[in-house]
Design a protein around this motif. Structure first.
Motif, PDB file in Angstrom:
ATOM      1  N   GLU A 164       0.839  -1.213   0.000  1.00 25.21           N
ATOM      2  CA  GLU A 164       0.000   0.000   0.000  1.00 25.21           C
ATOM      3  C   GLU A 164       0.869   1.257   0.000  1.00 25.21           C
ATOM      4  O   GLU A 164       0.561   2.241  -0.672  1.00 25.21           O
ATOM      5  N   LYS A 167       2.240   1.762  -3.545  1.00 25.60           N
ATOM      6  CA  LYS A 167       1.206   2.305  -4.454  1.00 25.60           C
ATOM      7  C   LYS A 167       0.987   3.791  -4.198  1.00 25.60           C
ATOM      8  O   LYS A 167       0.903   4.597  -5.125  1.00 25.60           O
ATOM      9  N   LYS A 168       0.892   4.125  -2.905  1.00 22.24           N
ATOM     10  CA  LYS A 168       0.642   5.523  -2.526  1.00 22.24           C
ATOM     11  C   LYS A 168       1.765   6.426  -3.051  1.00 22.24           C
ATOM     12  O   LYS A 168       1.515   7.494  -3.611  1.00 22.24           O
ATOM     13  N   LEU A 171       1.533   6.765  -6.986  1.00 25.90           N
ATOM     14  CA  LEU A 171       0.411   7.599  -7.433  1.00 25.90           C
ATOM     15  C   LEU A 171       0.637   9.068  -7.074  1.00 25.90           C
ATOM     16  O   LEU A 171       0.370   9.968  -7.875  1.00 25.90           O
ATOM     17  N   GLU A 225      -2.413  -3.480 -11.531  1.00 21.30           N
ATOM     18  CA  GLU A 225      -3.207  -2.655 -10.596  1.00 21.30           C
ATOM     19  C   GLU A 225      -2.705  -1.214 -10.584  1.00 21.30           C
ATOM     20  O   GLU A 225      -3.497  -0.265 -10.636  1.00 21.30           O
ATOM     21  N   ILE A 226      -1.381  -1.059 -10.514  1.00 22.91           N
ATOM     22  CA  ILE A 226      -0.826   0.307 -10.447  1.00 22.91           C
ATOM     23  C   ILE A 226      -1.102   1.048 -11.755  1.00 22.91           C
ATOM     24  O   ILE A 226      -1.472   2.226 -11.743  1.00 22.91           O
ATOM     25  N   ASP A 228      -3.571   0.662 -13.784  1.00 26.24           N
ATOM     26  CA  ASP A 228      -4.985   1.024 -13.798  1.00 26.24           C
ATOM     27  C   ASP A 228      -5.231   2.267 -12.927  1.00 26.24           C
ATOM     28  O   ASP A 228      -5.914   3.207 -13.329  1.00 26.24           O
ATOM     29  N   GLU A 229      -4.617   2.266 -11.751  1.00 23.86           N
ATOM     30  CA  GLU A 229      -4.836   3.400 -10.834  1.00 23.86           C
ATOM     31  C   GLU A 229      -4.183   4.680 -11.364  1.00 23.86           C
ATOM     32  O   GLU A 229      -4.732   5.768 -11.216  1.00 23.86           O
ATOM     33  N   LYS A 232      -6.336   6.383 -13.823  1.00 24.83           N
ATOM     34  CA  LYS A 232      -7.553   7.003 -13.269  1.00 24.83           C
ATOM     35  C   LYS A 232      -7.235   8.370 -12.652  1.00 24.83           C
ATOM     36  O   LYS A 232      -8.136   9.053 -12.166  1.00 24.83           O
ATOM     37  N   LEU A 233      -5.959   8.756 -12.631  1.00 20.54           N
ATOM     38  CA  LEU A 233      -5.583  10.023 -11.977  1.00 20.54           C
ATOM     39  C   LEU A 233      -6.032  11.242 -12.773  1.00 20.54           C
ATOM     40  O   LEU A 233      -6.131  12.339 -12.237  1.00 20.54           O
TER      41      LEU A 233
END
Ligand code: SF4
Length: 279
Positions: A164, A167-168, A171, A225-226, A228-229, A232-233
């Motif tokens: 987590e 990822k944080k 992003l 996953e990363i 995809d995220e 979405k930014l």
């Protein structure tokens, strides 16, 4: 023992540098073309169309696709059974010197980070050498632009921050970088090792083939996953908004100390230039 002359290495480096700056390869340009179809924002689509047009002109006219022709990074796999007659590092620098002169590429290197005097020949390159079995020299050359490199970072997380935390960090880095690293990006993430090893494997990660699957299923899932995220930014092509902020996320890992979780993020702009040759 195979003997290879310094000049042979220079000629190969020169060829790779001339080629890398002008030709992204048709499969990469086709990928960008595909992204025009899926991009949700009209401005984003328009930016991607301009990038594709620019890259095609560069490829066909053998002109650099970006004014920033970068700092040359060379990854060399040197066979144990090779003897170089001459100096490997000088061979690389001479190849860079000649390519940047002949190609009319911008000279972007200063001799000292504080006095900022330009070396006027784009040297020195940054050369990493790895010893491998065999009697060949494999050279992967990547001119790395300043914009995307400036938005890259290394952070020593604590092991408790885990996936987590990683990822944080990714992003946050990409969101606040916005248009500065010239998206759409290839995001290289180096996890583990120590401070410098994480940065090195992150840089190696951005040079991997985009369609090459990560052999580790956990990392493959995390990359998806990363990616995809990130998309979405809303950063979008060149930061003008949209759904195409990154084209790929590539993760490399290395064993590390029980107290550490080093994470390096190396951002590669859409001018994803690298070429490989074998001597
Ligand atoms: S970040 Fe890349 S595309 Fe942007 S100016 Fe630098 S080299 Fe060119």
């Amino acid at each position: 023992m195979r003997i290879i002359q310094e000049r042979t290495i220079t000629d190969e480096v020169k060829k790779l540098a001339l080629d890398a700056n002008c030709d992204l390869g048709t499969s990469f340009i086709d990928l960008l073309r595909e992204k025009i179809k899926s991009e949700k924002s009209e401005i984003g689509k328009n930016v991607l169309e301009q990038i594709v047009e620019n890259d095609e002109i560069a490829r066909l006219e053998k002109a650099p696709m970006c004014q920033d022709t970068g700092l040359v990074v060379c990854f060399i796999e040197l066979g144990y059974d090779v003897h170089i007659e001459g100096d490997l590092y000088e061979a690389v620098n001479q190849g860079v010197r000649e390519a940047y002169e002949e190609g009319f590429f911008r000279k972007s290197i200063v001799r000292h980070p504080l006095d900022r005097v330009n070396t006027n020949d784009n040297t020195p390159a940054i050369t990493h050498v790895k010893l491998v079995p065999g009697d060949q020299i494999k050279i992967t050359l990547a001119p790395k632009g300043g914009g995307s490199e400036n938005m890259s970072l290394v952070k020593m997380l604590t092991p408790a921050e885990g996936i987590e935390g990683i990822k944080k960090l990714v992003l946050h880095t990409i969101f606040y970088a916005g248009g500065k690293p010239c998206p759409p990006l290839i995001v290289g993430i180096g996890i583990g090792g120590n401070l410098e090893k994480s940065a090195l494997i992150a840089k190696e990660a951005i040079l991997r083939d985009l369609d090459e699957e990560n052999p580790d299923p956990i990392l493959r899932k995390l990359e998806a996953e990363i990616l995809d995220e990130i998309n979405k930014l809303g950063v979008g092509p060149m930061g003008f908004g949209g759904t195409t902020t990154a084209l790929a996320v590539k993760i490399s890992v290395h064993p590390c100390h029980i107290a550490s979780l080093p994470v390096a993020i190396n951002l590669q702009c859409h001018a994803s230039r690298h070429k490989t040759g074998v001597i």
